[in-house]
Design an enzyme around this catalytic site. Structure first.
Site, short mmCIF file in Angstrom:
data_model
loop_
_atom_site.label_atom_id
_atom_site.label_comp_id
_atom_site.label_asym_id
_atom_site.label_seq_id
_atom_site.Cartn_x
_atom_site.Cartn_y
_atom_site.Cartn_z
N TYR A 1 6.68 -4.43 5.43
CA TYR A 1 6.32 -3.81 6.71
C TYR A 1 7.60 -3.77 7.55
CZ TYR A 1 1.33 -4.67 5.75
OH TYR A 1 0.06 -4.67 5.21
N LYS B 1 -7.16 -4.33 7.15
CA LYS B 1 -8.46 -4.97 7.41
C LYS B 1 -9.66 -4.07 7.16
CE LYS B 1 -6.83 -8.60 7.93
NZ LYS B 1 -7.08 -9.29 6.69
N TYR C 1 -4.08 -12.31 7.89
CA TYR C 1 -3.87 -11.29 6.86
C TYR C 1 -4.69 -11.58 5.60
CZ TYR C 1 -1.27 -7.65 4.33
OH TYR C 1 -0.93 -6.50 3.64
C1 PHB Z 1 -1.78 0.88 1.26
O1 PHB Z 1 -1.35 0.46 0.17
O2 PHB Z 1 -2.27 2.03 1.39
C2 PHB Z 1 -1.74 -0.04 2.46
C3 PHB Z 1 -1.35 -1.36 2.28
C4 PHB Z 1 -1.31 -2.22 3.38
C5 PHB Z 1 -1.63 -1.72 4.64
C6 PHB Z 1 -2.02 -0.38 4.82
C7 PHB Z 1 -2.08 0.46 3.72
O3 PHB Z 1 -1.58 -2.55 5.72
#
Ligand code: PHB
Ligand code: APR
Length: 386
Positions: A197, A293, A381
């Site tokens: 992220y 979530k 998370y």
């Molecule tokens: C996804 O892999 O599409 C994905 C993963 C984590 C997130 C949002 C989307 O927080």
């Protein structure tokens, strides 16, 4: 026709609820507006909390998940190129699993033994504030009626269930973010073992994955952006600019097999029970995808709703259905808070100016240096207790 429960919607929430009810001997019919292929064609996140994994096992639909799902022990968070790994397992002894929502939906579809009526049009809910609710729908020009004891609205944000509730009986809470996520699916190995992220002055970016050979990437774009304005080359160039240099260097790009923009919104409706109608999943709430979530919250709603409807149908006790709304809203609002916090930390908000970015940087620096802060992120998370 008559049944115990009519479930509106055959997404993850409706299918999981239907599966749990049928295993308990409660009859439930699912009415779905679209075809099975259309439902399976939706590209959605797939980061499963332990509670969702456990629910798939309770639904006797978890075999392939355990075979193909990817265990992740943490995530990386980066801020203007500085990277910090939040190691869930070391911090709190819990992990998550990456397993696409499409696969969760497919497994639940395959496990279901009871009727699912696909391509059901003009679904209407009737008399759910009384003792004899029923639903009508049309198919091939013929209108059908199904009488029931309870109705579960699992038909998503744009569904008919929440819209059937008189406005005076419902309070909604909403925040619409001034940006969306432009997502791309590519058949290339993920750039890293776990999710990254990234906050950057140009905007948020996320490096995710679907399998060892298929990756999912996102960049923050203005809310009114059009995916047609983004060639693959433009996407990859922008993504590289938002990642730290070594990650950008390691990125394996290729032709997109899917490219789309998702809006970001926080939304909660209260309460979630109206006589014999119950709302669950996206019909009840929406979270920005930043905290992963959405699917997990839908699953925890229907775990509680299934137990309540089983108790009401088999044991003739109303305790569970009377407590449903207050109980799930407790967890919903905590997930809303966490998703809002992750979104506020990681995205650029021009309207908050230079002061706002300094506060975001301070939040990242505090998180990077505090075990307590990392444990808090890890708790949320990987999933708070139901
Ligand atoms: C996804 O892999 O599409 C994905 C993963 C984590 C997130 C949002 C989307 O927080
Ligand atoms: N009649 C029948 N079915 C309907 C109607 C209607 N009027 N309106 C919507 N539906 C169906 C949709 O076609 C969809 O298949 O209800 C289903 C709702 O599924 P989702 O939108 O996936 O919602 P939910 O099951 O709560 O799952 C939440 O899905 O959208 C993601 O991010 C979200 O991960 C979260 C998860």
């Amino acid at each position: 026709m008559r049944t115990n429960v009519i479930i509106i919607g055959a997404g993850p929430a409706g299918l999981m609820l239907g599966r749990l009810l049928e295993l308990a001997g409660v009859d439930a019919v699912i009415l779905e507006r679209k075809s099975p292929d259309y439902v399976l064609g939706r590209i959605r996140a797939g980061v499963l909390e332990q509670g969702t994994m456990d629910l798939m096992d309770r639904a006797e639909a978890g075999t392939r998940m355990h075979q193909e799902g990817l265990i992740h022990h943490g995530i990386d968070i980066s801020f203007d190129g500085d990277r910090h790994r939040v190691h869930f397992t070391n911090l709190i002894g819990r992990h998550v699993m990456v397993y696409g929502q499409t696969e969760v939906t497919r497994d639940l579809m395959n496990a279901r033994k009871s009727p699912t009526i696909y391509e059901a049009e003009d679904v209407e809910l009737h008399d759910f504030d009384g003792a004899n609710p029923y639903v009508t729908y049309s198919q091939n020009g013929v209108t059908h009626r199904i009488d029931c004891d309870y109705i579960a609205g699992c038909d998503g944000f744009h569904g008919v269930s929440r819209q059937s509730v008189p406005a005076k009986s419902l309070t909604t809470f909403e925040r619409v973010y001034p940006f969306g996520w432009l997502g791309i699916l590519v058949d290339q190995p993920p750039v890293a073992d776990e999710l990254i992220y990234a906050h950057h002055a140009r905007g948020f970016a996320l490096c995710s994955q679907r399998s060892p050979k298929r990756s999912r990437y996102y960049v923050q774009v203005p809310a009114d952006e059009n995916a047609k304005n983004w060639s693959d080359t433009r996407f990859w160039d922008e993504l590289r600019l938002r990642l730290n240099p070594e990650t950008a260097e390691a990125l394996k790009t290729g032709p997109s097999i899917e490219k789309s923009i998702a809006p970001l919104r926080s939304f909660v409706a209260e309460p979630l029970r109206f006589g014999r109608l119950f709302l669950a999943g996206d019909a009840a709430h929406i979270v920005p995808p930043t905290g992963a979530k959405g699917l997990n919250l839908a699953m925890s709603d229907v775990a509680t709703l299934a137990d309540a409807l089983i108790e009401a149908t088999i044991e003739k006790s109303a305790a569970g259905i009377d407590a449903y709304s207050a109980k799930v809203l407790q967890r919903i609002w905590k997930a809303e808070r966490f998703s809002w916090w992750m979104t506020s930390l990681l995205h650029t908000f021009p309207e908050t100016g230079a002061f706002g970015r300094r506060i975001q940087r301070a939040e990242f620096d505090y998180l990077s240096g505090s075990v307590a802060a990392q444990q808090s992120l890890a708790e949320n998370y990987t999933g708070l207790p139901s």
